[in-house]
Design a protein around this motif. Structure first.
Motif, PDB file in Angstrom:
ATOM      1  N   GLU A 199       0.607  -1.201   0.182  1.00  0.00           N
ATOM      2  CA  GLU A 199       0.102   0.094   0.126  1.00  0.00           C
ATOM      3  C   GLU A 199       0.746   1.214  -0.053  1.00  0.00           C
ATOM      4  O   GLU A 199       0.597   2.296  -0.889  1.00  0.00           O
ATOM      5  CB  GLU A 199      -0.971  -0.175   1.472  1.00  0.00           C
ATOM      6  N   SER A 200       1.984   1.337   0.882  1.00  0.00           N
ATOM      7  CA  SER A 200       2.701   2.534   0.975  1.00  0.00           C
ATOM      8  C   SER A 200       3.498   2.702  -0.295  1.00  0.00           C
ATOM      9  O   SER A 200       4.108   3.676  -0.458  1.00  0.00           O
ATOM     10  CB  SER A 200       3.562   2.498   2.127  1.00  0.00           C
ATOM     11  N   LEU A 201       3.864   1.496  -1.264  1.00  0.00           N
ATOM     12  CA  LEU A 201       4.746   1.706  -2.368  1.00  0.00           C
ATOM     13  C   LEU A 201       4.229   1.731  -3.536  1.00  0.00           C
ATOM     14  O   LEU A 201       4.803   2.227  -4.534  1.00  0.00           O
ATOM     15  CB  LEU A 201       5.850   0.604  -1.940  1.00  0.00           C
ATOM     16  N   CYS A 202       3.309   0.930  -3.721  1.00  0.00           N
ATOM     17  CA  CYS A 202       2.967   0.240  -5.161  1.00  0.00           C
ATOM     18  C   CYS A 202       1.944   0.996  -5.670  1.00  0.00           C
ATOM     19  O   CYS A 202       0.726   1.338  -5.224  1.00  0.00           O
ATOM     20  CB  CYS A 202       2.892  -1.106  -4.895  1.00  0.00           C
ATOM     21  N   GLU A 212      -3.152 -18.696  -8.966  1.00  0.00           N
ATOM     22  CA  GLU A 212      -3.943 -18.076  -9.848  1.00  0.00           C
ATOM     23  C   GLU A 212      -4.071 -16.714  -9.537  1.00  0.00           C
ATOM     24  O   GLU A 212      -3.963 -16.320  -8.184  1.00  0.00           O
ATOM     25  CB  GLU A 212      -5.199 -18.584 -10.110  1.00  0.00           C
ATOM     26  N   ILE A 213      -4.325 -15.666 -10.586  1.00  0.00           N
ATOM     27  CA  ILE A 213      -4.055 -14.225 -10.296  1.00  0.00           C
ATOM     28  C   ILE A 213      -5.850 -14.053  -9.909  1.00  0.00           C
ATOM     29  O   ILE A 213      -6.496 -14.147 -10.718  1.00  0.00           O
ATOM     30  CB  ILE A 213      -3.753 -13.161 -11.158  1.00  0.00           C
ATOM     31  N   ILE A 214      -6.299 -13.718  -8.663  1.00  0.00           N
ATOM     32  CA  ILE A 214      -7.634 -13.470  -8.389  1.00  0.00           C
ATOM     33  C   ILE A 214      -8.031 -12.075  -8.493  1.00  0.00           C
ATOM     34  O   ILE A 214      -9.317 -11.679  -8.349  1.00  0.00           O
ATOM     35  CB  ILE A 214      -7.974 -14.171  -7.030  1.00  0.00           C
ATOM     36  N   GLU A 215      -6.913 -10.898  -8.644  1.00  0.00           N
ATOM     37  CA  GLU A 215      -7.433  -9.498  -8.728  1.00  0.00           C
ATOM     38  C   GLU A 215      -6.194  -8.971  -9.119  1.00  0.00           C
ATOM     39  O   GLU A 215      -5.046  -9.464  -8.884  1.00  0.00           O
ATOM     40  CB  GLU A 215      -7.611  -8.929  -7.253  1.00  0.00           C
ATOM     41  N   ASN A 216      -6.473  -8.000 -10.107  1.00  0.00           N
ATOM     42  CA  ASN A 216      -5.470  -7.444 -10.702  1.00  0.00           C
ATOM     43  C   ASN A 216      -5.673  -5.959 -11.087  1.00  0.00           C
ATOM     44  O   ASN A 216      -6.576  -5.463 -11.777  1.00  0.00           O
ATOM     45  CB  ASN A 216      -4.715  -7.844 -12.046  1.00  0.00           C
ATOM     46  N   THR A 217      -5.216  -4.777 -10.268  1.00  0.00           N
ATOM     47  CA  THR A 217      -5.879  -3.371 -10.308  1.00  0.00           C
ATOM     48  C   THR A 217      -4.965  -2.602  -9.966  1.00  0.00           C
ATOM     49  O   THR A 217      -3.856  -2.754  -9.117  1.00  0.00           O
ATOM     50  CB  THR A 217      -7.106  -3.581  -9.516  1.00  0.00           C
ATOM     51  N   LEU A 222      -8.189  -0.843  -5.365  1.00  0.00           N
ATOM     52  CA  LEU A 222      -8.420  -1.757  -4.433  1.00  0.00           C
ATOM     53  C   LEU A 222      -8.590  -1.286  -2.922  1.00  0.00           C
ATOM     54  O   LEU A 222      -9.431  -1.707  -2.365  1.00  0.00           O
ATOM     55  CB  LEU A 222      -6.901  -2.595  -4.243  1.00  0.00           C
ATOM     56  N   LEU A 223      -7.894  -0.204  -2.505  1.00  0.00           N
ATOM     57  CA  LEU A 223      -7.998   0.436  -1.233  1.00  0.00           C
ATOM     58  C   LEU A 223      -9.669   0.913  -1.168  1.00  0.00           C
ATOM     59  O   LEU A 223     -10.195   0.776  -0.019  1.00  0.00           O
ATOM     60  CB  LEU A 223      -7.151   1.437  -1.111  1.00  0.00           C
ATOM     61  N   SER A 224     -10.043   1.551  -2.255  1.00  0.00           N
ATOM     62  CA  SER A 224     -11.513   2.089  -2.212  1.00  0.00           C
ATOM     63  C   SER A 224     -12.673   0.875  -2.019  1.00  0.00           C
ATOM     64  O   SER A 224     -13.699   1.190  -1.702  1.00  0.00           O
ATOM     65  CB  SER A 224     -11.814   2.957  -3.654  1.00  0.00           C
ATOM     66  N   LYS A 225     -12.249  -0.442  -2.583  1.00  0.00           N
ATOM     67  CA  LYS A 225     -13.182  -1.483  -2.131  1.00  0.00           C
ATOM     68  C   LYS A 225     -13.217  -2.031  -0.883  1.00  0.00           C
ATOM     69  O   LYS A 225     -13.981  -2.747  -0.371  1.00  0.00           O
ATOM     70  CB  LYS A 225     -12.782  -2.517  -3.155  1.00  0.00           C
ATOM     71  N   LEU A 226     -12.251  -1.591  -0.040  1.00  0.00           N
ATOM     72  CA  LEU A 226     -11.895  -2.257   1.467  1.00  0.00           C
ATOM     73  C   LEU A 226     -12.704  -1.802   2.545  1.00  0.00           C
ATOM     74  O   LEU A 226     -13.011  -0.513   2.214  1.00  0.00           O
ATOM     75  CB  LEU A 226     -10.507  -2.370   1.750  1.00  0.00           C
TER      76      LEU A 226
END
Ligand code: ADP
Ligand code: ADP
Length: 226
Positions: A199-202, A212-217, A222-226
């Motif tokens: 979160e702080s870097l990427c 498997e990749i289950i999420e790619n965004t 991603l943070l707005s969904k949590l």
């Protein structure tokens, strides 16, 4: 072209365990990218295949457009790898560990010494250049692995759990170093099982689970969904 392009990657280990089941992933040039997932998800396997340390069972991997099947040496030149575990000779001097690595990539001796000095200075290890690696603290060994991975000036730097077991102060200084390298144009991919680190870097993130990749965004989405 993408910094890293992985398509349909499968890995079955020789004991029959299926670690990757058709993994697809694209990382754009200049990105700071996180591969996040629980222990055992397949992060190290993906990185091992990308750096040709592990054989794939099926699928394709290209680094800056160079396939690891047909253009391995070109692909390797574009890639710097910071593995999870210390894997250097304990009795070799810091400076030699870094310059010898440059030698493997065919850098002339003078250029190897110049780059080694540059990165050892940036990582606060220049004063330790004549120490054997065994004498370094754990945090210094981590930084030595980063200097070694950068000495041939790769366009893509991959770090496998770079801050596992690293205290908060060193973690922060490693983060700001990686941000400066990224700002100079190096694409960075790190694996982690801490969302907080990613979160702080990427800027972008893929979540891997059970091969498997289950999420790619984007991280923001991603943070707005949590
Ligand atoms: P490959 O299928 O790529 O040839 P192997 O199955 O031969 O790989 O295993 C490579 C190494 O990993 C071996 O030294 C093996 O002992 C080790 N290994 C086996 N099982 C595991 C596991 N579950 N996690 C991590 N390493 C393992
Ligand atoms: P992660 O890096 O996400 O923790 P890994 O890629 O190391 O995951 O491992 C994925 C799965 O493959 C795990 O269940 C692990 O035990 C298994 N595995 C890793 N290496 C080997 C090996 N050499 N032989 C058999 N199984 C392995």
């Amino acid at each position: 072209i993408a910094a890293l392009s992985i398509s349909g990657l499968h890995k079955t280990y020789s004991n029959g365990f299926v670690a990757l089941r058709g993994l697809d992933l694209v990382v754009r040039q200049g990105d700071f990218f996180a591969l996040l997932g629980p222990n055992g998800a397949g992060k190290s396997t993906t990185i091992g295949i990308t750096s040709s340390l592990v054989n794939k069972s099926a699928g394709s991997v290209s680094i800056f457009g160079h396939s690891i099947d047909s253009e391995l040496s070109k692909a390797k030149k574009c890639l710097g790898l910071v593995p999870q575990e210390f894997n250097f000779n304990q009795f070799e001097k810091v400076i030699d560990i870094v310059t010898n690595q440059a030698g493997y990539y065919g850098l002339p001796r003078k250029k190897a010494l110049k780059n080694a000095e540059k990165y050892l200075r940036q990582l606060g290890l220049w004063e330790k250049r004549d120490d054997i690696s065994r004498a370094l603290s754990g945090g210094m060994k981590r930084r030595l692995m980063i200097a070694r991975a950068l000495v041939h000036e790769p366009k893509l730097l991959i770090l496998d759990e770079p801050t596992a077991g690293v205290d908060i102060e060193l973690r922060r200084s490693m983060w700001s170093f990686l941000e400066s390298i990224n700002a100079q144009g190096v694409t960075i991919i790190l694996t982690t099982h801490y969302l907080e680190e990613a979160e702080s870097l990427c800027r972008n993130i893929a979540i891997i689970d059970k091969g498997e990749i289950i999420e790619n965004t984007s991280m923001r989405t991603l943070l707005s969904k949590l």
